[in-house]
Design an enzyme around this catalytic site. Sequence first.
Site, PDB file in Angstrom:
ATOM      1  N   CYS A  12       0.867  -1.183   0.000  1.00 23.97           N
ATOM      2  CA  CYS A  12       0.000   0.000   0.000  1.00 23.97           C
ATOM      3  C   CYS A  12       0.901   1.228   0.000  1.00 23.97           C
ATOM      4  O   CYS A  12       2.112   1.110  -0.007  1.00 23.97           O
ATOM      5  CB  CYS A  12      -0.970  -0.003   1.173  1.00 23.97           C
ATOM      6  SG  CYS A  12      -0.231   0.196   2.790  1.00 23.97           S
ATOM      7  N   ASP A  13       0.298   2.410  -0.004  1.00 20.97           N
ATOM      8  CA  ASP A  13       1.089   3.636  -0.088  1.00 20.97           C
ATOM      9  C   ASP A  13       2.133   3.740   1.018  1.00 20.97           C
ATOM     10  O   ASP A  13       3.304   3.962   0.757  1.00 20.97           O
ATOM     11  CB  ASP A  13       0.189   4.864  -0.069  1.00 20.97           C
ATOM     12  CG  ASP A  13      -0.219   5.274  -1.474  1.00 20.97           C
ATOM     13  OD1 ASP A  13       0.556   5.035  -2.414  1.00 20.97           O
ATOM     14  OD2 ASP A  13      -1.313   5.831  -1.620  1.00 20.97           O
TER      15      ASP A  13
END
Length: 98
Positions: A12-13
């Site tokens: 994820c980010d």
Amino acid sequence: AGKEVRSIVFACDAGMGSSAMGASVLRNKIKKAGIEGVNVVNKAISNLDDSADLVITQRELTERAEQKAPHAQHVSVDNFMNSPRYDEVVQRVAAQSK
């Protein structure tokens, strides 16, 4: 399909919250299925490399993940906490160990 899956990365980010929860959910499903020898970790997409066999990302991040890990299989999910795709991943990994 493709090569044997031994290394699964949730990306994820930030590599913290949502991917950590998703990795935990999948780890539990794999354990319940009695599958051994599969490593499930979480990372930020910026730290992703091409060593993973399978990368799981939220749908809008899949393209970035594919650039970072072009040789991995990629699975896109809408929700890290509760995705029907996890059961598909568990079935895929279980099928390879038979």
